[in-house]
Every structure is written in structure tokens, then in C-alpha cells.
Design a protein around this motif. Sequence first.
Motif, PDB file in Angstrom:
ATOM      1  N   SER A  39       0.856  -1.193   0.000  1.00 47.08           N
ATOM      2  CA  SER A  39       0.000   0.000   0.000  1.00 47.08           C
ATOM      3  C   SER A  39       0.889   1.238   0.000  1.00 47.08           C
ATOM      4  N   ILE A  40       0.764   2.035  -1.054  1.00 49.15           N
ATOM      5  CA  ILE A  40       1.650   3.193  -1.201  1.00 49.15           C
ATOM      6  C   ILE A  40       0.869   4.497  -1.257  1.00 49.15           C
ATOM      7  N   HIS A  41      -0.075   4.592  -2.165  1.00 48.03           N
ATOM      8  CA  HIS A  41      -0.814   5.852  -2.336  1.00 48.03           C
ATOM      9  C   HIS A  41      -2.283   5.537  -2.594  1.00 48.03           C
ATOM     10  N   HIS A  42      -3.152   6.194  -1.810  1.00 53.42           N
ATOM     11  CA  HIS A  42      -4.599   6.002  -1.969  1.00 53.42           C
ATOM     12  C   HIS A  42      -5.297   7.347  -1.821  1.00 53.42           C
ATOM     13  N   GLN A  43      -6.366   7.496  -2.568  1.00 51.47           N
ATOM     14  CA  GLN A  43      -7.242   8.657  -2.445  1.00 51.47           C
ATOM     15  C   GLN A  43      -8.677   8.149  -2.359  1.00 51.47           C
ATOM     16  N   LEU A  68     -14.726   5.815   7.208  1.00 48.24           N
ATOM     17  CA  LEU A  68     -14.186   4.988   6.125  1.00 48.24           C
ATOM     18  C   LEU A  68     -13.754   3.647   6.718  1.00 48.24           C
ATOM     19  N   GLU A  69     -14.379   2.567   6.230  1.00 47.49           N
ATOM     20  CA  GLU A  69     -14.044   1.227   6.693  1.00 47.49           C
ATOM     21  C   GLU A  69     -13.283   0.479   5.599  1.00 47.49           C
ATOM     22  N   TYR A  70     -12.339  -0.374   6.016  1.00 50.61           N
ATOM     23  CA  TYR A  70     -11.495  -1.087   5.066  1.00 50.61           C
ATOM     24  C   TYR A  70     -10.975  -2.364   5.717  1.00 50.61           C
ATOM     25  N   GLU A  71     -10.396  -3.243   4.897  1.00 51.78           N
ATOM     26  CA  GLU A  71      -9.851  -4.501   5.389  1.00 51.78           C
ATOM     27  C   GLU A  71      -8.484  -4.269   6.047  1.00 51.78           C
ATOM     28  N   LYS A  72      -8.064  -5.256   6.814  1.00 48.88           N
ATOM     29  CA  LYS A  72      -6.755  -5.163   7.465  1.00 48.88           C
ATOM     30  C   LYS A  72      -5.642  -5.081   6.424  1.00 48.88           C
ATOM     31  N   ASN A  73      -4.685  -4.186   6.678  1.00 50.28           N
ATOM     32  CA  ASN A  73      -3.474  -4.035   5.852  1.00 50.28           C
ATOM     33  C   ASN A  73      -3.783  -3.714   4.388  1.00 50.28           C
ATOM     34  N   SER A  74      -4.985  -3.259   4.096  1.00 49.08           N
ATOM     35  CA  SER A  74      -5.309  -2.856   2.724  1.00 49.08           C
ATOM     36  C   SER A  74      -5.038  -1.374   2.482  1.00 49.08           C
ATOM     37  N   LEU A  75      -5.242  -0.559   3.505  1.00 49.66           N
ATOM     38  CA  LEU A  75      -4.977   0.868   3.385  1.00 49.66           C
ATOM     39  C   LEU A  75      -3.586   1.233   3.890  1.00 49.66           C
ATOM     40  N   PHE A  76      -3.109   0.499   4.897  1.00 45.14           N
ATOM     41  CA  PHE A  76      -1.800   0.767   5.485  1.00 45.14           C
ATOM     42  C   PHE A  76      -1.006  -0.544   5.559  1.00 45.14           C
ATOM     43  N   SER A  77       0.266  -0.482   5.171  1.00 45.71           N
ATOM     44  CA  SER A  77       1.171  -1.625   5.330  1.00 45.71           C
ATOM     45  C   SER A  77       1.867  -1.519   6.684  1.00 45.71           C
ATOM     46  N   PRO A  78       2.100  -2.644   7.358  1.00 44.46           N
ATOM     47  CA  PRO A  78       2.727  -2.585   8.687  1.00 44.46           C
ATOM     48  C   PRO A  78       4.140  -2.015   8.631  1.00 44.46           C
ATOM     49  N   ASN A  79       4.468  -1.265   9.694  1.00 47.50           N
ATOM     50  CA  ASN A  79       5.819  -0.721   9.898  1.00 47.50           C
ATOM     51  C   ASN A  79       6.251   0.238   8.790  1.00 47.50           C
ATOM     52  N   ILE A  80       5.312   0.887   8.148  1.00 46.39           N
ATOM     53  CA  ILE A  80       5.600   1.901   7.137  1.00 46.39           C
ATOM     54  C   ILE A  80       4.941   3.207   7.582  1.00 46.39           C
ATOM     55  N   ILE A 109      -9.246   3.316  14.270  1.00 52.72           N
ATOM     56  CA  ILE A 109      -9.928   2.355  15.125  1.00 52.72           C
ATOM     57  C   ILE A 109      -9.688   0.948  14.581  1.00 52.72           C
ATOM     58  N   ASP A 110      -9.478  -0.012  15.490  1.00 56.84           N
ATOM     59  CA  ASP A 110      -9.275  -1.395  15.059  1.00 56.84           C
ATOM     60  C   ASP A 110     -10.601  -2.131  15.012  1.00 56.84           C
ATOM     61  N   GLU A 111     -10.544  -3.441  14.751  1.00 54.40           N
ATOM     62  CA  GLU A 111     -11.771  -4.229  14.594  1.00 54.40           C
ATOM     63  C   GLU A 111     -12.530  -4.402  15.895  1.00 54.40           C
ATOM     64  N   ASP A 167       0.656  -6.485  14.772  1.00 50.72           N
ATOM     65  CA  ASP A 167      -0.339  -7.095  15.660  1.00 50.72           C
ATOM     66  C   ASP A 167      -1.506  -6.169  15.967  1.00 50.72           C
ATOM     67  N   ALA A 168      -1.516  -4.939  15.437  1.00 52.30           N
ATOM     68  CA  ALA A 168      -2.610  -4.016  15.732  1.00 52.30           C
ATOM     69  C   ALA A 168      -2.972  -3.207  14.490  1.00 52.30           C
ATOM     70  N   PRO A 169      -3.534  -3.851  13.479  1.00 49.98           N
ATOM     71  CA  PRO A 169      -3.931  -3.109  12.276  1.00 49.98           C
ATOM     72  C   PRO A 169      -5.282  -2.419  12.471  1.00 49.98           C
ATOM     73  N   SER A 170      -5.458  -1.316  11.804  1.00 51.40           N
ATOM     74  CA  SER A 170      -6.725  -0.596  11.884  1.00 51.40           C
ATOM     75  C   SER A 170      -7.683  -1.097  10.804  1.00 51.40           C
ATOM     76  N   THR A 171      -8.973  -0.910  11.060  1.00 54.40           N
ATOM     77  CA  THR A 171     -10.010  -1.301  10.091  1.00 54.40           C
ATOM     78  C   THR A 171     -11.006  -0.181   9.823  1.00 54.40           C
ATOM     79  N   LYS A 172     -10.870   0.925  10.541  1.00 56.61           N
ATOM     80  CA  LYS A 172     -11.823   2.028  10.360  1.00 56.61           C
ATOM     81  C   LYS A 172     -11.154   3.354  10.655  1.00 56.61           C
TER      82      LYS A 172
END
Length: 285
Positions: A39-43, A68-80, A109-111, A167-172
Motif C-alpha cells: 500500500s503506497i498511495h490512496h485517495q 471509512l471502513e477497510y480490510e486489514k493491511n489494505s490501506l496501510f502496510s505494517p511498519n511503514i 480504530i481497530d476491529e 499485531d494491531a492493524p486498523s479497520t476504520k
Amino acid sequence: MRPSFGKECLLSILFELFVALLIAAVTPLLIRYFILPTSIHHQYPLNIIFHTCDHDLHSVCSFPAATLEYEKNSLFSPNIAYYLNVRLKFADIANSNKLGLFQNVITMIDENERVLKQYTKSAYVKEPGLIIKSSQVFLFPLYFLGFFYDYSSLAIPMSADYMEKIDAPSTKLVFTVQDKFASIEEAELIVTARFGFIRHVLYYWPTTSYTILFIAVFGIGVFLIVTKIGYLEYSARSKAALERDRAEIMKRKTTNKEVGPTPIKEEINEHKEEVLGVPVIRKRK
């Protein structure tokens, strides 16, 4: 005698060059795959809503907000690390100028509905001056084409270092404008990964980075092939010289065996010496 390379050696060199070319073509793609995050750039457009009052349906009883709701690690990559920016477009610039300073809030917010991070940023809508207004009127074609700053739009940098853990991805994501009189026509969330030099070049200069990596890897391959050919040439020359010296030594040994030992002629020179007055005859070889 100089060793010669035949047809088989030439075919081997051509095959090795083809392999080096193939590796040089694939290596930049593999480097991009392993170094760049998914995941690099999203609008994303944000749907700003508000709640009306129960006692007065024409009144606003909540801050304008968007979820805005989304799946885990789809909008943000871990440790980036990521830049979080929000672009707002106000419906009525005249009324928006009366807003003054207002606060914007982004909540991650997480799941499990647990708040992971919250960012706040103050902003205000700028009002164009008299010179700008006159320029927009007299140079309307340029203003229509976008050469002038659009004072009805506002870009708000919410964060420059948002980072998620594995271990703590966001979903919302919840965005709130803490001013119920803000007349927002459009809102957009812009998420961009924050890169170092290498990742920046790989992503924003794909053709240049691919060309540089291709030339570098292919150059290393050619260097290894040339080194191998030089080593084989040196080994062949050394082996030929060793065989030549060995043949020369064997030839000399064979010649010596056939001829036999060389007779030594003895010349007897008689001379008389007087030892204590006694004449002695000796033989000299």
C-alpha cells in the motif's frame, strides 16, 4: 602455443550472456517487489454527514463527520510511515470565511472498536485579497483553467508519521470537522507512504531506477563472464607451458639414454718431480 576457443566455448559464452541478460531484467522487478510496500498511495472520497436535532429538524446537532471502513493491511502496510492529508472543498466561500479557526480530527480504530491513534489539526479558510479577486475577474480564462489558487479548497496535513504495527492493524477511520456550521461540499482522504531515498527513487522514478539496476546487474554479469574467460585463458596457457616443459625434459632424458655416457680421454702427462731428491713420475688426468 596459444590455446584456441572453439565453437562450444562460443556457444557457452552466448548462453552465459543470455542468462546475465535475463537476471538483469528480472532483478529490478524483484527488488521493487520486496522493498516497496503493498500500500503506497490512496485517495478516497469521504462522505461527510451530520445529525439533525430532534427538537428542530432544520438545525444541526452534530459535527460533520465521515467514516471509512477497510480490510486489514489494505490501506496501510505494517511498519511503514504514512502521510495523512485531508482535502476539503467548501460549498459557500462567503459563509466559510466566517468559520474562523476550526479543528479537524482523524481517529484510527481497530476491529474491536479500540482507538489506536488520534490526530488533531487546526485550520482556517483563507479569504482572497482585492488584487486576487481583480485578477480572477480580468483573467477569468486563466482562473477557469486552474492557474489561480482555489480559495474554496483547503488541504489539511493531519499526520506525517502514522505507522501501524503488525499485531494491531486498523479497520476504520473517522474524520470529524469540529464546527457544525462548516458547509463542506466535498472531502477527500489522501494516504501516501513516506519513503527514504531508495524507495522514493524506486516508486517515483520507475523507468530510471529500472534502467540503473538493469545496467548495474548486467555489468556485474558481464564482468564475471570476462573474469571466467580470462581465468580459463590463463589456466590453458599455464597448462600448455607446463606440458611443453615436461615434454622437453622427457626428450632430454630419452636422448641421454640412447647416446650413453661420454668417454673421457685421459691424458697422461708425465713429469718428474723431485721429492726429497727422488724423481717421481705422476699421471695427470
